[in-house]
Motif scaffolding. Sequence first.
Motif, short mmCIF file in Angstrom:
data_model
loop_
_atom_site.label_atom_id
_atom_site.label_comp_id
_atom_site.label_asym_id
_atom_site.label_seq_id
_atom_site.Cartn_x
_atom_site.Cartn_y
_atom_site.Cartn_z
N ALA A 1 -43.86 -10.72 -29.29
CA ALA A 1 -45.19 -11.35 -29.38
C ALA A 1 -45.82 -11.52 -28.01
CB ALA A 1 -45.07 -12.72 -30.06
N LEU A 2 -45.01 -11.46 -26.95
CA LEU A 2 -45.51 -11.65 -25.59
C LEU A 2 -45.44 -10.36 -24.77
CD1 LEU A 2 -43.75 -15.04 -24.72
CD2 LEU A 2 -45.98 -14.69 -25.80
N ALA A 3 -44.73 -9.36 -25.28
CA ALA A 3 -44.56 -8.11 -24.54
C ALA A 3 -45.83 -7.28 -24.60
CB ALA A 3 -43.39 -7.32 -25.14
N LEU A 4 -46.05 -6.48 -23.56
CA LEU A 4 -47.22 -5.61 -23.53
C LEU A 4 -46.99 -4.39 -24.41
CD1 LEU A 4 -48.01 -5.74 -19.71
CD2 LEU A 4 -49.48 -6.60 -21.55
N ARG A 5 -47.91 -4.15 -25.33
CA ARG A 5 -47.82 -3.02 -26.25
C ARG A 5 -49.21 -2.42 -26.43
NH1 ARG A 5 -43.34 -3.62 -25.21
NH2 ARG A 5 -41.53 -4.01 -26.54
N GLN A 6 -49.28 -1.13 -26.70
CA GLN A 6 -50.57 -0.52 -27.01
C GLN A 6 -51.03 -1.02 -28.38
OE1 GLN A 6 -50.11 3.75 -26.67
NE2 GLN A 6 -50.82 3.72 -24.56
N PRO A 7 -52.26 -1.53 -28.47
CA PRO A 7 -52.73 -2.10 -29.74
C PRO A 7 -53.35 -1.08 -30.68
CG PRO A 7 -54.34 -2.49 -28.03
CD PRO A 7 -53.19 -1.77 -27.36
N GLY A 8 -53.55 0.15 -30.23
CA GLY A 8 -54.19 1.13 -31.09
C GLY A 8 -55.59 0.69 -31.49
N SER A 9 -55.98 1.04 -32.69
CA SER A 9 -57.36 0.81 -33.15
C SER A 9 -57.69 -0.66 -33.38
CB SER A 9 -57.62 1.59 -34.43
OG SER A 9 -57.57 2.97 -34.19
N SER A 10 -56.71 -1.55 -33.25
CA SER A 10 -57.02 -2.96 -33.48
C SER A 10 -57.93 -3.56 -32.41
CB SER A 10 -55.72 -3.78 -33.58
OG SER A 10 -54.96 -3.66 -32.42
N VAL A 11 -58.22 -2.81 -31.34
CA VAL A 11 -59.20 -3.31 -30.35
C VAL A 11 -60.61 -2.82 -30.65
CG1 VAL A 11 -57.50 -3.52 -28.49
CG2 VAL A 11 -58.78 -1.40 -28.74
N LYS A 12 -60.77 -1.93 -31.62
CA LYS A 12 -62.11 -1.41 -31.90
C LYS A 12 -63.14 -2.49 -32.24
CE LYS A 12 -60.73 3.25 -33.32
NZ LYS A 12 -60.42 4.13 -34.48
N SER B 1 -55.55 2.41 -25.78
CA SER B 1 -54.63 3.00 -24.81
C SER B 1 -54.08 1.98 -23.82
CB SER B 1 -55.33 4.12 -24.04
OG SER B 1 -56.43 3.61 -23.30
N ALA B 2 -54.82 0.90 -23.55
CA ALA B 2 -54.34 -0.14 -22.64
C ALA B 2 -53.41 -1.09 -23.39
CB ALA B 2 -55.52 -0.90 -22.05
N GLU B 3 -52.53 -1.77 -22.67
CA GLU B 3 -51.53 -2.61 -23.32
C GLU B 3 -51.94 -4.08 -23.34
OE1 GLU B 3 -48.01 -1.59 -21.03
OE2 GLU B 3 -47.33 -0.31 -22.67
N VAL B 4 -51.60 -4.75 -24.44
CA VAL B 4 -51.90 -6.18 -24.58
C VAL B 4 -50.73 -6.87 -25.28
CG1 VAL B 4 -54.39 -5.78 -24.77
CG2 VAL B 4 -53.01 -5.93 -26.83
N PRO B 5 -50.53 -8.16 -25.05
CA PRO B 5 -49.54 -8.91 -25.84
C PRO B 5 -50.14 -9.25 -27.21
CG PRO B 5 -49.99 -9.97 -23.70
CD PRO B 5 -51.08 -8.97 -23.95
N LEU B 6 -49.30 -9.23 -28.23
CA LEU B 6 -49.76 -9.55 -29.59
C LEU B 6 -50.41 -10.93 -29.65
CD1 LEU B 6 -49.92 -8.90 -32.61
CD2 LEU B 6 -47.61 -9.85 -32.85
N LEU B 7 -49.85 -11.92 -28.95
CA LEU B 7 -50.41 -13.27 -29.00
C LEU B 7 -51.87 -13.28 -28.53
CD1 LEU B 7 -50.13 -16.28 -29.51
CD2 LEU B 7 -49.17 -16.54 -27.21
N GLN B 8 -52.17 -12.52 -27.47
CA GLN B 8 -53.56 -12.44 -27.00
C GLN B 8 -54.45 -11.75 -28.02
OE1 GLN B 8 -54.31 -10.89 -23.08
NE2 GLN B 8 -52.69 -12.11 -22.11
N LEU B 9 -53.94 -10.68 -28.62
CA LEU B 9 -54.74 -9.94 -29.60
C LEU B 9 -55.10 -10.84 -30.78
CD1 LEU B 9 -55.86 -7.07 -30.12
CD2 LEU B 9 -53.78 -6.63 -31.45
#
Length: 377
Positions: free
Chosen positions: A177-188, A286-294
């Motif tokens: 939940a805190l690790a940096l991961r690519q969020p894919g289309s969920s940032v659209k 393409s950029a990485e975000v933590p799930l908690l921030q998303l």
Amino acid sequence: RAYLGKPVQQLDLAESALLAGLIQSPSTYNPLNHPEAALARQRQVLDLMVEAGYLTARQADAAAAEPLRFAGSADHMLAPHAVVYARDELAHLLSPEQIAAGGLRVYTTIDWPLQRKAEQSLRQHLERLNTPKPDEPAHQVHNGAVVVLDVPSGAIEVMVGSPNYEDSSIDGAVNGALALRQPGSSVKPFTYAAAFERGYSPATVISDVPSTFVTEDGRAYTPINYDYRYHGLVSLRQGLANSYNVVAVKLLDQLGVRALPDMAHRLGVPALADSVEHGLAMTLGSAEVPLLQLVTGYATLAREGRYRDTYIIERVEAADGTVLYQHQPTPATQVVDPRVAYLVTDILADADARLPTFGPNSPLEAGLIAAVKTGTT
């Protein structure tokens, strides 16, 4: 005991060096959340002991190579990733002296029945993915994380960092939940929010046709849709609901790359604030975000554009019952026009608009009105 499940008398050299290194910054070097940083710090402690004459280089190398086993089974902790996260947060709320005194009662926001349900759901979902039907390929998905926020307050009700805290083969102790991961289309949705803020509407039309863009370093960038097809003139409602890649990239190109990280930062996703170097591909995740921030960003949209900090500690009491800390909600900050948040939310809740991609009765139909978004990573 909390980190390694044993009394101090049973610690060996490797374990002692790890814990000694923690003192400088317990959050930064927490081996349960940041194992690589913790091991690098452990190595630094061992090297300093060699330099000071307490160890030989061979002893230090042997200690650094020793695999470490951390406490964290069900016998030690329930909701282990949430517990470790709360412990780290505690260091920001109380003085070192108060924590060292011990005997604290820490009341968290975790909803235990919901937490347990989420843990079970994650394991079942991974089992389904890894037991494909005869005509399906193996998905090779072995890890996952879940975050649930209470929208009005920002309280963290569920934090599942992995399906199995003790499974070292998937780095189970690392909090996904805190690790940096690519969020894919969920940032659209953040790109579309930026567009609506600038006068675009869900009815604005963009052509979904083969398109090539020139990146800052002069290379050609040609996005393709997930289905390898193009859909001609589509509205922004259709573009977001069906997660068309070409439409999202074209839209960000019209707005300017800076529009997405600026919007994301306001909504509560600061990890994207310095992602301009990813260029237009940023809107495809393409950029990485933590799930908690998303999830925080989505909660801001659900809160009609009002940002509120997330929190996991509700109250802390000393051994004698004295309240040392009580969470005090602060007013939410209006960071996006509520009309903009409404438009994004309405599109994400529009089951008819997403029919071309997801069809009827898709897994996204929750049985109630809900704004949903996929994001392949």
